[in-house]
Design a protein around this motif. Structure first.
Motif, mmCIF file in Angstrom:
data_model
loop_
_atom_site.group_PDB
_atom_site.id
_atom_site.type_symbol
_atom_site.label_atom_id
_atom_site.label_comp_id
_atom_site.label_asym_id
_atom_site.label_seq_id
_atom_site.Cartn_x
_atom_site.Cartn_y
_atom_site.Cartn_z
ATOM 1 N N SER A 264 0.828 -1.153 -0.066
ATOM 2 C CA SER A 264 -0.045 -0.134 -0.196
ATOM 3 C C SER A 264 0.742 1.313 0.057
ATOM 4 O O SER A 264 2.068 1.264 0.354
ATOM 5 N N HIS A 265 0.316 2.258 -0.473
ATOM 6 C CA HIS A 265 1.071 3.693 -0.564
ATOM 7 C C HIS A 265 0.324 4.761 -0.702
ATOM 8 O O HIS A 265 -0.857 4.925 -1.180
ATOM 9 N N GLY A 266 1.030 5.798 -0.013
ATOM 10 C CA GLY A 266 0.350 7.119 -0.047
ATOM 11 C C GLY A 266 -0.807 7.513 0.835
ATOM 12 O O GLY A 266 -1.100 6.544 1.858
ATOM 13 N N ARG A 267 -1.286 8.652 0.994
ATOM 14 C CA ARG A 267 -2.158 8.976 1.900
ATOM 15 C C ARG A 267 -3.121 9.996 1.361
ATOM 16 O O ARG A 267 -2.847 11.075 0.242
ATOM 17 N N PRO A 268 -4.431 10.278 1.472
ATOM 18 C CA PRO A 268 -5.469 11.095 0.832
ATOM 19 C C PRO A 268 -5.289 12.497 0.997
ATOM 20 O O PRO A 268 -4.687 12.932 2.116
ATOM 21 N N VAL A 269 -5.593 13.203 0.154
ATOM 22 C CA VAL A 269 -5.471 14.652 0.219
ATOM 23 C C VAL A 269 -6.885 15.094 0.612
ATOM 24 O O VAL A 269 -8.014 14.663 -0.012
ATOM 25 N N ASP A 270 -6.905 16.148 1.552
ATOM 26 C CA ASP A 270 -8.301 16.852 2.000
ATOM 27 C C ASP A 270 -8.494 17.883 1.122
ATOM 28 O O ASP A 270 -8.062 18.948 1.098
ATOM 29 N N ALA A 271 -9.307 17.699 0.019
ATOM 30 C CA ALA A 271 -9.727 18.871 -1.063
ATOM 31 C C ALA A 271 -10.210 19.920 -0.207
ATOM 32 O O ALA A 271 -10.062 21.037 -1.002
ATOM 33 N N ALA A 272 -10.653 19.954 0.740
ATOM 34 C CA ALA A 272 -11.063 21.125 1.321
ATOM 35 C C ALA A 272 -10.230 22.099 2.029
ATOM 36 O O ALA A 272 -10.350 23.126 2.162
ATOM 37 N N THR A 273 -8.968 21.565 2.271
ATOM 38 C CA THR A 273 -7.854 22.139 3.063
ATOM 39 C C THR A 273 -6.667 22.358 2.446
ATOM 40 O O THR A 273 -5.965 23.437 2.610
ATOM 41 N N VAL A 274 -6.410 21.445 1.374
ATOM 42 C CA VAL A 274 -5.091 21.731 0.512
ATOM 43 C C VAL A 274 -5.626 22.085 -0.858
ATOM 44 O O VAL A 274 -6.039 21.016 -1.571
#
Length: 486
Positions: A264-274
């Motif tokens: 597994s790889h990576g982490r989600p981006v919070d579209a509301a804050t980034v």
């Protein structure tokens, strides 16, 4: 808009002063920042720049430090910012003696290129200060506007405060002191939004406050959609949902399984804050072109119509777009891997290693250019007669028009990821991208596409057939793109 260039191959003379003579081209194109591949000296006359051994200096063949100052001043007069690619994770193998002077390097960690720079082992305090002083040097004495930090995942640092956090804090302090915007952009393989999360915020994702980062997943999904290549790390991006996903969030791998890595790889981006502008996206880069066996560009893999479709997707996306020199006219010259090592043993090891690497991927060793051959370097220089000819000129006009439209249209400049909607039909190869009130229709397939879509045509690229547009919809021919304004 970032424009990545290698000084040695950007012009026939291969110097910073000769690059100044081409700044008008970049202004007319509409880019805002010129990103120079690394300038640190290396043995020999030509090299990509990632084998530098003296981070405080500027390669003499490019003109030395005063030439860099002249380049920065000329770029600023033209209204262009300057970003310098810097390599802090390792030193080159040829002529590297710093480790014999003091503990600049450590065996505690390893990188793909040898010993790591000593950031956390005994004696590392002065080494960290040496790197931080180097950051300050470029901002203070050379007036550059930003630094692109090479492969920050190879900055091996087990301290509580990572050196990246110290660099970003220093950059912000200097920006306040000097009274002008300064910034860092990280190349990172971790797919971690914490890299660009402000310091002191989002402790759960370890915010270190770097101002932007490359997002290679966007490149990979675009490349697979345009070329159909699925070997190596491209395999995962053949998934039907890949292109649609990376047009609304920068990481395809955001916690899911990566077959190339086997985990597994990576982490989600919070579209509301980034915001999306923190992520640098591209169709081509020095790495993605030059690390192909023969250095073939996208223009050698697909026709001009698909090049134009790719440009439409990149330049209307919510990311910060970056072009690789010559991309804007579909350069016919390759960009190959070249070195000029003076140590015969290192030269031969590099030559054999390159052949073995691609031989294991099915390439005939004879097809892989000799990186030590001066012709490999010369083949990689841009041909400045191309932009005025035929399809090259037409594609250049399309890039200029797209960039101008982006710069003049708030919907297309916006980095608000909550306002992005995408429909990607992988079977028919059709993209419907909504950016605020604007709509971008890109038909990568080989049959016409009829869409219910109101609005007026702001820009279109059509070669195969004609665009049929009425008040209630339009028919987009194969390998065509249209931008509809409200």
């Amino acid at each position: 808009m970032i424009y990545e260039l290698h000084v040695g191959t950007f012009t026939p003379a291969g110097t910073l002063d000769s690059a100044v003579e081409r700044l008008d081209h970049l202004v007319e194109l509409g880019v805002s920042v010129v990103e120079l591949l690394p300038l640190a000296p290396f043995p020999g006359s030509h090299n990509w720049g990632y084998d530098g051994i003296a981070p405080y200096a500027v390669h003499e063949a490019y003109g030395g430090p005063e030439a860099l100052q002249r380049f920065v001043d000329a770029a600023h007069r033209a209204g262009l910012g300057v970003c310098l690619d810097v390599v802090y994770n390792h030193l080159g193998p040829d002529g590297n003696y710093l480790g014999e002077i003091a503990p600049y390097l450590t065996d505690k960690h390893a990188t793909p290129w040898g010993q790591a720079v000593n950031l956390d082992a005994p004696g590392s305090d002065p080494v960290r200060a040496w790197l931080l002083d180097n950051v300050a040097l470029w901002f203070r004495d050379f007036h550059v506007d930003g630094l692109r930090l090479d492969a920050v995942h190879e900055l091996k640092d087990d301290r509580a405060t990572h050196v990246l956090e110290e660099m970003s804090a220093l950059t912000d302090r200097m920006s306040a002191e000097l009274g002008r915007p300064l910034w860092l952009v990280a190349e990172s393989d971790r797919n971690d939004p914490g890299t660009v999360t402000p310091r002191g915020a989002g402790a759960a994702v370890g915010g270190v406050g770097v101002h932007g980062q490359w997002a290679d997943d966007i490149h990979h999904a675009l490349h697979v959609a345009l070329t159909g290549e699925t070997q190596g790390y491209y395999a995962d991006f053949a998934a039907p949902e890949a292109l649609g996903k990376v047009l609304r969030t920068p990481f395809f791998h955001d916690g899911g399984y990566s077959s190339f890595r086997g985990r597994s790889h990576g982490r989600p981006v919070d579209a509301a804050t980034v915001p999306g502008w923190r992520f640098v996206a591209s169709l081509q880069t020095h790495d993605q072109v030059g690390n192909r066996a023969t250095g073939d560009r996208l223009s050698q893999l697909v026709g001009v119509d698909l090049l134009a479709c790719g440009a439409a997707l990149l330049l209307t996306s919510p990311w910060t777009p970056m072009l690789f020199m010559g991309e804007e006219w579909g350069a016919g010259t390759p960009w190959q891997f070249f070195v000029d090592h003076t140590d015969p043993g290192i030269a031969e090891a590099t030559r054999q290693g390159r052949r073995a690497e691609f031989g294991s991927h099915g390439w005939d060793e004879l097809d892989v250019p000799d990186p030590q051959d001066p012709e490999t370097f010369r083949r990689s220089q841009l041909d400045w007669s191309e932009p005025a000819r035929g399809d090259h000129a037409r594609l250049l006009g399309w890039y200029r028009d797209l960039i101008a439209l982006r710069r003049s249209t708030p919907d297309l400049r916006s980095g608000d990821l909550t306002e992005v909607a995408v429909t990607w039909d992988a079977a028919a190869r059709r993209v419907d991208l909504r950016r605020g009130g604007h709509r971008v229709l890109v038909n990568l397939g080989d049959t016409p596409w009829t869409v219910e879509a109101a609005g007026k045509v702001a820009l279109d690229w059509v070669s195969k057939g004609s665009l049929e547009h009425g008040p209630d919809g339009c028919t987009v021919p194969p390998e065509s793109a249209v931008v509809l304004a409200p």
